[in-house]
Design a protein around this motif. Structure first.
Motif, PDB file in Angstrom:
ATOM      1  N   TRP A 185      -9.227  18.928 -39.839  1.00 27.23           N
ATOM      2  CA  TRP A 185     -10.676  18.802 -39.663  1.00 27.23           C
ATOM      3  C   TRP A 185     -11.417  19.456 -40.821  1.00 27.23           C
ATOM      4  O   TRP A 185     -11.006  20.493 -41.342  1.00 27.23           O
ATOM      5  CB  TRP A 185     -11.115  19.488 -38.373  1.00 27.23           C
ATOM      6  N   GLY A 186     -12.529  18.813 -41.182  1.00 25.34           N
ATOM      7  CA  GLY A 186     -13.445  19.439 -42.117  1.00 25.34           C
ATOM      8  C   GLY A 186     -14.350  20.404 -41.370  1.00 25.34           C
ATOM      9  O   GLY A 186     -14.289  20.522 -40.137  1.00 25.34           O
ATOM     10  N   LYS A 187     -15.207  21.086 -42.116  1.00 25.26           N
ATOM     11  CA  LYS A 187     -16.105  22.074 -41.508  1.00 25.26           C
ATOM     12  C   LYS A 187     -17.358  21.444 -40.945  1.00 25.26           C
ATOM     13  O   LYS A 187     -18.102  22.085 -40.206  1.00 25.26           O
ATOM     14  CB  LYS A 187     -16.458  23.145 -42.531  1.00 25.26           C
ATOM     15  N   GLY A 188     -17.614  20.196 -41.303  1.00 25.28           N
ATOM     16  CA  GLY A 188     -18.757  19.489 -40.752  1.00 25.28           C
ATOM     17  C   GLY A 188     -19.955  19.458 -41.669  1.00 25.28           C
ATOM     18  O   GLY A 188     -20.149  20.340 -42.510  1.00 25.28           O
ATOM     19  N   THR A 189     -20.758  18.418 -41.497  1.00 24.86           N
ATOM     20  CA  THR A 189     -22.002  18.277 -42.237  1.00 24.86           C
ATOM     21  C   THR A 189     -23.082  17.829 -41.256  1.00 24.86           C
ATOM     22  O   THR A 189     -22.848  16.961 -40.414  1.00 24.86           O
ATOM     23  CB  THR A 189     -21.859  17.283 -43.405  1.00 24.86           C
ATOM     24  N   LEU A 190     -24.240  18.439 -41.348  1.00 28.90           N
ATOM     25  CA  LEU A 190     -25.312  18.196 -40.384  1.00 28.90           C
ATOM     26  C   LEU A 190     -26.128  16.971 -40.776  1.00 28.90           C
ATOM     27  O   LEU A 190     -26.599  16.854 -41.909  1.00 28.90           O
ATOM     28  CB  LEU A 190     -26.218  19.417 -40.294  1.00 28.90           C
ATOM     29  N   VAL A 191     -26.303  16.097 -39.801  1.00 27.99           N
ATOM     30  CA  VAL A 191     -27.183  14.937 -39.944  1.00 27.99           C
ATOM     31  C   VAL A 191     -28.307  15.090 -38.930  1.00 27.99           C
ATOM     32  O   VAL A 191     -28.052  15.242 -37.736  1.00 27.99           O
ATOM     33  CB  VAL A 191     -26.427  13.620 -39.700  1.00 27.99           C
ATOM     34  N   THR A 192     -29.529  15.081 -39.427  1.00 30.31           N
ATOM     35  CA  THR A 192     -30.697  15.202 -38.561  1.00 30.31           C
ATOM     36  C   THR A 192     -31.573  13.975 -38.750  1.00 30.31           C
ATOM     37  O   THR A 192     -31.977  13.670 -39.878  1.00 30.31           O
ATOM     38  CB  THR A 192     -31.504  16.468 -38.885  1.00 30.31           C
ATOM     39  N   VAL A 193     -31.851  13.281 -37.657  1.00 31.78           N
ATOM     40  CA  VAL A 193     -32.685  12.083 -37.705  1.00 31.78           C
ATOM     41  C   VAL A 193     -33.968  12.383 -36.955  1.00 31.78           C
ATOM     42  O   VAL A 193     -33.956  12.666 -35.754  1.00 31.78           O
ATOM     43  CB  VAL A 193     -31.974  10.884 -37.078  1.00 31.78           C
ATOM     44  N   SER A 194     -35.070  12.331 -37.674  1.00 29.59           N
ATOM     45  CA  SER A 194     -36.362  12.636 -37.072  1.00 29.59           C
ATOM     46  C   SER A 194     -37.020  11.356 -36.559  1.00 29.59           C
ATOM     47  O   SER A 194     -36.849  10.277 -37.130  1.00 29.59           O
ATOM     48  CB  SER A 194     -37.271  13.316 -38.083  1.00 29.59           C
ATOM     49  N   SER A 195     -37.795  11.494 -35.497  1.00 32.72           N
ATOM     50  CA  SER A 195     -38.450  10.316 -34.905  1.00 32.72           C
ATOM     51  C   SER A 195     -39.824  10.093 -35.502  1.00 32.72           C
ATOM     52  O   SER A 195     -40.348  10.912 -36.239  1.00 32.72           O
ATOM     53  CB  SER A 195     -38.569  10.517 -33.399  1.00 32.72           C
ATOM     54  N   THR A 208     -28.395  12.419 -34.316  1.00 31.06           N
ATOM     55  CA  THR A 208     -28.433  13.789 -34.815  1.00 31.06           C
ATOM     56  C   THR A 208     -27.243  14.580 -34.296  1.00 31.06           C
ATOM     57  O   THR A 208     -27.004  14.638 -33.083  1.00 31.06           O
ATOM     58  CB  THR A 208     -29.743  14.484 -34.399  1.00 31.06           C
ATOM     59  N   ALA A 209     -26.481  15.162 -35.217  1.00 33.24           N
ATOM     60  CA  ALA A 209     -25.270  15.892 -34.843  1.00 33.24           C
ATOM     61  C   ALA A 209     -24.640  16.488 -36.099  1.00 33.24           C
ATOM     62  O   ALA A 209     -25.031  16.156 -37.220  1.00 33.24           O
ATOM     63  CB  ALA A 209     -24.267  14.968 -34.162  1.00 33.24           C
ATOM     64  N   VAL A 210     -23.661  17.338 -35.872  1.00 33.20           N
ATOM     65  CA  VAL A 210     -22.778  17.742 -36.957  1.00 33.20           C
ATOM     66  C   VAL A 210     -21.644  16.730 -37.005  1.00 33.20           C
ATOM     67  O   VAL A 210     -21.004  16.469 -35.978  1.00 33.20           O
ATOM     68  CB  VAL A 210     -22.232  19.166 -36.749  1.00 33.20           C
ATOM     69  N   TYR A 211     -21.419  16.162 -38.170  1.00 36.91           N
ATOM     70  CA  TYR A 211     -20.388  15.147 -38.344  1.00 36.91           C
ATOM     71  C   TYR A 211     -19.168  15.780 -39.007  1.00 36.91           C
ATOM     72  O   TYR A 211     -19.288  16.437 -40.044  1.00 36.91           O
ATOM     73  CB  TYR A 211     -20.931  13.992 -39.187  1.00 36.91           C
ATOM     74  N   TRP A 214     -14.299   9.896 -38.489  1.00 42.20           N
ATOM     75  CA  TRP A 214     -15.474  10.746 -38.320  1.00 42.20           C
ATOM     76  C   TRP A 214     -15.731  10.967 -36.832  1.00 42.20           C
ATOM     77  O   TRP A 214     -15.653  10.028 -36.032  1.00 42.20           O
ATOM     78  CB  TRP A 214     -16.701  10.097 -38.958  1.00 42.20           C
ATOM     79  N   TYR A 215     -16.030  12.195 -36.506  1.00 40.02           N
ATOM     80  CA  TYR A 215     -16.437  12.592 -35.169  1.00 40.02           C
ATOM     81  C   TYR A 215     -17.762  13.319 -35.306  1.00 40.02           C
ATOM     82  O   TYR A 215     -18.137  13.743 -36.401  1.00 40.02           O
ATOM     83  CB  TYR A 215     -15.389  13.515 -34.543  1.00 40.02           C
ATOM     84  N   ARG A 216     -18.458  13.450 -34.201  1.00 35.71           N
ATOM     85  CA  ARG A 216     -19.718  14.182 -34.245  1.00 35.71           C
ATOM     86  C   ARG A 216     -19.903  15.002 -32.987  1.00 35.71           C
ATOM     87  O   ARG A 216     -19.361  14.688 -31.935  1.00 35.71           O
ATOM     88  CB  ARG A 216     -20.902  13.224 -34.436  1.00 35.71           C
ATOM     89  N   GLN A 217     -20.696  16.045 -33.135  1.00 35.61           N
ATOM     90  CA  GLN A 217     -20.997  16.899 -32.005  1.00 35.61           C
ATOM     91  C   GLN A 217     -22.475  17.257 -32.038  1.00 35.61           C
ATOM     92  O   GLN A 217     -22.941  17.918 -32.978  1.00 35.61           O
ATOM     93  CB  GLN A 217     -20.153  18.166 -32.026  1.00 35.61           C
ATOM     94  N   ALA A 218     -23.184  16.798 -31.031  1.00 35.04           N
ATOM     95  CA  ALA A 218     -24.604  17.110 -30.898  1.00 35.04           C
ATOM     96  C   ALA A 218     -24.745  18.423 -30.129  1.00 35.04           C
ATOM     97  O   ALA A 218     -23.841  18.816 -29.399  1.00 35.04           O
ATOM     98  CB  ALA A 218     -25.313  15.980 -30.165  1.00 35.04           C
ATOM     99  N   PRO A 219     -25.879  19.094 -30.274  1.00 39.09           N
ATOM    100  CA  PRO A 219     -26.086  20.366 -29.564  1.00 39.09           C
ATOM    101  C   PRO A 219     -25.891  20.199 -28.061  1.00 39.09           C
ATOM    102  O   PRO A 219     -26.458  19.298 -27.443  1.00 39.09           O
ATOM    103  CB  PRO A 219     -27.533  20.720 -29.907  1.00 39.09           C
ATOM    104  N   GLY A 220     -25.071  21.062 -27.487  1.00 38.71           N
ATOM    105  CA  GLY A 220     -24.846  21.040 -26.055  1.00 38.71           C
ATOM    106  C   GLY A 220     -23.930  19.944 -25.566  1.00 38.71           C
ATOM    107  O   GLY A 220     -23.762  19.778 -24.356  1.00 38.71           O
TER     108      GLY A 220
END
Length: 117
Positions: free
Chosen positions: A107-117, A90-93, A36-42
């Protein structure tokens, strides 16, 4: 045509848990490494965790002790149990799978994980 399909992303509060799954299809060969890899915005895509066919695992320092990767070689699936989630998770995994002798990774297309504070 090899396809990796992720599932399990979503919105969760800080401190919560999520489980990501990835199913691979279309390959006659076993994957030497899945991960698994992830990419956060920016930000650039980064490694989260990998697991080899024999079970050897590798984790990013930022997730050690909180995330656990597992795989089912027969089913060609890989999962990521994510506990004690933080907003910075928080990132696309993305699911990744590698076949060494072919020199290819998928690679897969990704799935979004959002963690709210």
């Amino acid at each position: 045509q090899v396809q990796l399909v992720e599932s399990g992303g979503g919105l969760v509060q800080a401190g919560g848990s999520l489980r990501l799954s990835c199913a691979a299809s279309g390959s006659r060969f076993d994957f030497n490494v899945m991960g698994w890899y992830r990419q956060a915005p920016g930000k650039q895509r980064e490694l989260v965790a990998t697991i080899a066919t024999g079970g050897t695992t590798n984790y990013a320092d930022s997730v050690k002790g909180r995330f656990a990767i597992s795989r089912d070689n027969a089913k060609k699936t890989v999962s990521l149990q994510m506990n004690s989630l933080k907003p910075e998770d928080t990132a696309v995994y993305y699911c990744n799978a590698v076949i060494y002798f072919k020199g290819l990774d998928y690679w897969g297309k990704g799935t979004l994980v959002t963690v709210s504070s």
